[in-house]
Motif scaffolding. Structure first.
Motif, PDB file in Angstrom:
ATOM      1  N   THR A   1       0.840  -1.199   0.000  1.00  0.00           N
ATOM      2  CA  THR A   1       0.000   0.000   0.000  1.00  0.00           C
ATOM      3  C   THR A   1       0.874   1.247   0.000  1.00  0.00           C
ATOM      4  O   THR A   1       1.780   1.371   0.823  1.00  0.00           O
ATOM      5  CB  THR A   1      -0.931   0.027   1.227  1.00  0.00           C
ATOM      6  OG1 THR A   1      -1.665  -1.200   1.286  1.00  0.00           O
ATOM      7  CG2 THR A   1      -1.906   1.197   1.149  1.00  0.00           C
ATOM      8  N   VAL A   2       0.580   2.163  -0.927  1.00  0.00           N
ATOM      9  CA  VAL A   2       1.306   3.431  -1.028  1.00  0.00           C
ATOM     10  C   VAL A   2       0.338   4.539  -0.614  1.00  0.00           C
ATOM     11  O   VAL A   2      -0.741   4.678  -1.187  1.00  0.00           O
ATOM     12  CB  VAL A   2       1.811   3.674  -2.464  1.00  0.00           C
ATOM     13  CG1 VAL A   2       2.512   5.027  -2.556  1.00  0.00           C
ATOM     14  CG2 VAL A   2       2.738   2.550  -2.908  1.00  0.00           C
ATOM     15  N   HIS A   3       0.745   5.314   0.391  1.00  0.00           N
ATOM     16  CA  HIS A   3      -0.055   6.439   0.874  1.00  0.00           C
ATOM     17  C   HIS A   3       0.563   7.718   0.325  1.00  0.00           C
ATOM     18  O   HIS A   3       1.717   8.025   0.618  1.00  0.00           O
ATOM     19  CB  HIS A   3      -0.064   6.477   2.402  1.00  0.00           C
ATOM     20  CG  HIS A   3      -0.572   5.218   3.030  1.00  0.00           C
ATOM     21  ND1 HIS A   3      -1.894   5.033   3.322  1.00  0.00           N
ATOM     22  CD2 HIS A   3       0.074   4.080   3.383  1.00  0.00           C
ATOM     23  CE1 HIS A   3      -2.050   3.834   3.863  1.00  0.00           C
ATOM     24  NE2 HIS A   3      -0.872   3.235   3.905  1.00  0.00           N
ATOM     25  N   ASP A   4      -0.204   8.453  -0.478  1.00  0.00           N
ATOM     26  CA  ASP A   4       0.276   9.728  -1.004  1.00  0.00           C
ATOM     27  C   ASP A   4      -0.837  10.760  -0.876  1.00  0.00           C
ATOM     28  O   ASP A   4      -1.849  10.509  -0.216  1.00  0.00           O
ATOM     29  CB  ASP A   4       0.790   9.595  -2.446  1.00  0.00           C
ATOM     30  CG  ASP A   4      -0.262   9.096  -3.425  1.00  0.00           C
ATOM     31  OD1 ASP A   4      -1.477   9.161  -3.118  1.00  0.00           O
ATOM     32  OD2 ASP A   4       0.122   8.642  -4.512  1.00  0.00           O
ATOM     33  N   ASP A   5      -0.649  11.910  -1.498  1.00  0.00           N
ATOM     34  CA  ASP A   5      -1.648  12.977  -1.381  1.00  0.00           C
ATOM     35  C   ASP A   5      -3.005  12.571  -1.954  1.00  0.00           C
ATOM     36  O   ASP A   5      -4.030  13.118  -1.574  1.00  0.00           O
ATOM     37  CB  ASP A   5      -1.150  14.249  -2.070  1.00  0.00           C
ATOM     38  CG  ASP A   5      -0.001  14.891  -1.299  1.00  0.00           C
ATOM     39  OD1 ASP A   5       0.081  14.695  -0.069  1.00  0.00           O
ATOM     40  OD2 ASP A   5       0.820  15.579  -1.940  1.00  0.00           O
ATOM     41  N   GLY A   6      -3.031  11.598  -2.849  1.00  0.00           N
ATOM     42  CA  GLY A   6      -4.284  11.127  -3.450  1.00  0.00           C
ATOM     43  C   GLY A   6      -4.964  10.041  -2.648  1.00  0.00           C
ATOM     44  O   GLY A   6      -5.983   9.506  -3.069  1.00  0.00           O
ATOM     45  N   GLY A   7      -4.423   9.673  -1.488  1.00  0.00           N
ATOM     46  CA  GLY A   7      -4.994   8.610  -0.665  1.00  0.00           C
ATOM     47  C   GLY A   7      -4.119   7.373  -0.706  1.00  0.00           C
ATOM     48  O   GLY A   7      -2.925   7.448  -0.976  1.00  0.00           O
ATOM     49  N   ALA A   8      -4.734   6.217  -0.456  1.00  0.00           N
ATOM     50  CA  ALA A   8      -4.003   4.950  -0.422  1.00  0.00           C
ATOM     51  C   ALA A   8      -4.222   4.198  -1.723  1.00  0.00           C
ATOM     52  O   ALA A   8      -5.356   4.014  -2.157  1.00  0.00           O
ATOM     53  CB  ALA A   8      -4.457   4.110   0.759  1.00  0.00           C
ATOM     54  N   LYS A   9      -3.132   3.772  -2.331  1.00  0.00           N
ATOM     55  CA  LYS A   9      -3.194   2.964  -3.554  1.00  0.00           C
ATOM     56  C   LYS A   9      -2.668   1.585  -3.207  1.00  0.00           C
ATOM     57  O   LYS A   9      -1.576   1.450  -2.657  1.00  0.00           O
ATOM     58  CB  LYS A   9      -2.375   3.610  -4.663  1.00  0.00           C
ATOM     59  CG  LYS A   9      -2.945   4.945  -5.108  1.00  0.00           C
ATOM     60  CD  LYS A   9      -2.125   5.555  -6.233  1.00  0.00           C
ATOM     61  CE  LYS A   9      -2.727   6.855  -6.696  1.00  0.00           C
ATOM     62  NZ  LYS A   9      -2.406   7.984  -5.854  1.00  0.00           N
ATOM     63  N   LYS A  10      -3.461   0.556  -3.544  1.00  0.00           N
ATOM     64  CA  LYS A  10      -3.116  -0.807  -3.162  1.00  0.00           C
ATOM     65  C   LYS A  10      -2.662  -1.612  -4.374  1.00  0.00           C
ATOM     66  O   LYS A  10      -3.264  -1.539  -5.440  1.00  0.00           O
ATOM     67  CB  LYS A  10      -4.299  -1.489  -2.487  1.00  0.00           C
ATOM     68  CG  LYS A  10      -4.677  -0.800  -1.197  1.00  0.00           C
ATOM     69  CD  LYS A  10      -5.799  -1.488  -0.494  1.00  0.00           C
ATOM     70  CE  LYS A  10      -6.099  -0.718   0.794  1.00  0.00           C
ATOM     71  NZ  LYS A  10      -6.683  -1.556   1.792  1.00  0.00           N
ATOM     72  N   PHE A  11      -1.595  -2.396  -4.138  1.00  0.00           N
ATOM     73  CA  PHE A  11      -1.013  -3.246  -5.163  1.00  0.00           C
ATOM     74  C   PHE A  11      -0.835  -4.642  -4.587  1.00  0.00           C
ATOM     75  O   PHE A  11      -0.735  -4.810  -3.363  1.00  0.00           O
ATOM     76  CB  PHE A  11       0.374  -2.721  -5.577  1.00  0.00           C
ATOM     77  CG  PHE A  11       0.355  -1.335  -6.151  1.00  0.00           C
ATOM     78  CD1 PHE A  11       0.289  -1.130  -7.521  1.00  0.00           C
ATOM     79  CD2 PHE A  11       0.408  -0.226  -5.315  1.00  0.00           C
ATOM     80  CE1 PHE A  11       0.280   0.148  -8.049  1.00  0.00           C
ATOM     81  CE2 PHE A  11       0.392   1.057  -5.829  1.00  0.00           C
ATOM     82  CZ  PHE A  11       0.327   1.240  -7.204  1.00  0.00           C
ATOM     83  N   PHE A  12      -0.744  -5.624  -5.477  1.00  0.00           N
ATOM     84  CA  PHE A  12      -0.346  -6.957  -5.067  1.00  0.00           C
ATOM     85  C   PHE A  12       1.000  -7.232  -5.706  1.00  0.00           C
ATOM     86  O   PHE A  12       1.170  -7.070  -6.910  1.00  0.00           O
ATOM     87  CB  PHE A  12      -1.359  -8.022  -5.502  1.00  0.00           C
ATOM     88  CG  PHE A  12      -0.959  -9.385  -5.039  1.00  0.00           C
ATOM     89  CD1 PHE A  12      -1.195  -9.777  -3.738  1.00  0.00           C
ATOM     90  CD2 PHE A  12      -0.303 -10.262  -5.891  1.00  0.00           C
ATOM     91  CE1 PHE A  12      -0.786 -11.035  -3.280  1.00  0.00           C
ATOM     92  CE2 PHE A  12       0.100 -11.511  -5.453  1.00  0.00           C
ATOM     93  CZ  PHE A  12      -0.147 -11.900  -4.146  1.00  0.00           C
TER      94      PHE A  12
ATOM     95  N   GLU B   1       6.637  -9.452  -9.956  1.00  0.00           N
ATOM     96  CA  GLU B   1       5.366  -9.172 -10.620  1.00  0.00           C
ATOM     97  C   GLU B   1       4.520  -8.350  -9.664  1.00  0.00           C
ATOM     98  O   GLU B   1       4.449  -8.652  -8.474  1.00  0.00           O
ATOM     99  CB  GLU B   1       4.653 -10.483 -10.970  1.00  0.00           C
ATOM    100  CG  GLU B   1       3.483 -10.289 -11.885  1.00  0.00           C
ATOM    101  CD  GLU B   1       2.908 -11.596 -12.417  1.00  0.00           C
ATOM    102  OE1 GLU B   1       1.857 -11.522 -13.050  1.00  0.00           O
ATOM    103  OE2 GLU B   1       3.511 -12.658 -12.198  1.00  0.00           O
ATOM    104  N   ALA B   2       3.895  -7.289 -10.153  1.00  0.00           N
ATOM    105  CA  ALA B   2       3.047  -6.437  -9.324  1.00  0.00           C
ATOM    106  C   ALA B   2       1.963  -5.806 -10.186  1.00  0.00           C
ATOM    107  O   ALA B   2       2.202  -5.498 -11.363  1.00  0.00           O
ATOM    108  CB  ALA B   2       3.873  -5.347  -8.648  1.00  0.00           C
ATOM    109  N   HIS B   3       0.786  -5.641  -9.582  1.00  0.00           N
ATOM    110  CA  HIS B   3      -0.349  -5.026 -10.277  1.00  0.00           C
ATOM    111  C   HIS B   3      -1.219  -4.300  -9.266  1.00  0.00           C
ATOM    112  O   HIS B   3      -1.323  -4.737  -8.107  1.00  0.00           O
ATOM    113  CB  HIS B   3      -1.211  -6.088 -10.982  1.00  0.00           C
ATOM    114  CG  HIS B   3      -0.467  -6.879 -11.999  1.00  0.00           C
ATOM    115  ND1 HIS B   3      -0.187  -6.399 -13.250  1.00  0.00           N
ATOM    116  CD2 HIS B   3       0.081  -8.124 -11.941  1.00  0.00           C
ATOM    117  CE1 HIS B   3       0.487  -7.300 -13.936  1.00  0.00           C
ATOM    118  NE2 HIS B   3       0.672  -8.358 -13.157  1.00  0.00           N
ATOM    119  N   PRO B   4      -1.878  -3.220  -9.692  1.00  0.00           N
ATOM    120  CA  PRO B   4      -2.857  -2.588  -8.810  1.00  0.00           C
ATOM    121  C   PRO B   4      -3.933  -3.606  -8.443  1.00  0.00           C
ATOM    122  O   PRO B   4      -4.337  -4.432  -9.275  1.00  0.00           O
ATOM    123  CB  PRO B   4      -3.435  -1.455  -9.658  1.00  0.00           C
ATOM    124  CG  PRO B   4      -2.367  -1.167 -10.672  1.00  0.00           C
ATOM    125  CD  PRO B   4      -1.735  -2.496 -10.959  1.00  0.00           C
TER     126      PRO B   4
END
Length: 164
Positions: A80-91, A111-114
């Motif tokens: 999970t990446v927390h930035d100014d746009g909120g939390a973006k989750k990846f696997f 290998e990684a994807h939203p």
């Protein structure tokens, strides 16, 4: 010489062009410079973010500015990446995370994807198929391949909120 450096350090650190200034003083909030990608896709390139949460073989933890330098191996799981746009989750299936003294972080995933790219029902079906493959595997190699698939699909299922 040391006295000269220590007297000038506060002025040098606050120069707008310096990396330390950008990480610690710009906009009043510290940031982490994240570079995150896989062989097929780049998600962040030296982008300032507030926090990164990773799953590693040593456990899950959050990365904030001024985190201790670390080198860790990713395990299949949620990132999970927390930035100014909120939390973006990846696997991320596997890879490495490097945390440096200068508040830079590099995540290199095999290998990684939203997370929103995955179909929960398809993941569940693939997990069932992998479990059946393990049950019917006759060689050690087939068993190992099925076990790796189960581990990854189980982690993905949990990241999607399906597993315990």
């Amino acid at each position: 010489m040391l006295g000269l450096i220590s007297r000038q350090a506060p002025r040098l650190l606050r120069q707008p062009g310096s990396l330390i200034f950008r990480r610690c003083f710009a906009d009043g909030a510290p940031a982490v410079a994240l570079t995150f990608g896989s062989p097929s896709e780049m998600f962040y390139s030296a982008s300032d973010v507030k926090q990164v949460d990773v799953s590693t073989t040593a456990g899950s933890f959050g990365i904030l500015p001024n985190h201790v330098s670390t080198l860790a191996t990713l395990r299949p799981g949620l990132l999970t990446v927390h930035d100014d746009g909120g939390a973006k989750k990846f696997f991320a299936s596997s890879g490495t995370v490097t945390i440096n003294d200068d508040a830079t972080v590099q995540i290199l995933a095999e290998e990684a994807h939203p997370l929103d790219r995955f179909d929960a029902q398809a993941v569940s079906q693939q997990l069932d198929q992998a479990q059946q493959s393990l049950a019917s595997a006759s060689s050690d190699e087939d068993k190992a391949k099925a076990q790796v698939a189960i581990e990854c699909l189980d982690a993905l299922s949990k990241a999607l909120g399906q597993g315990q």
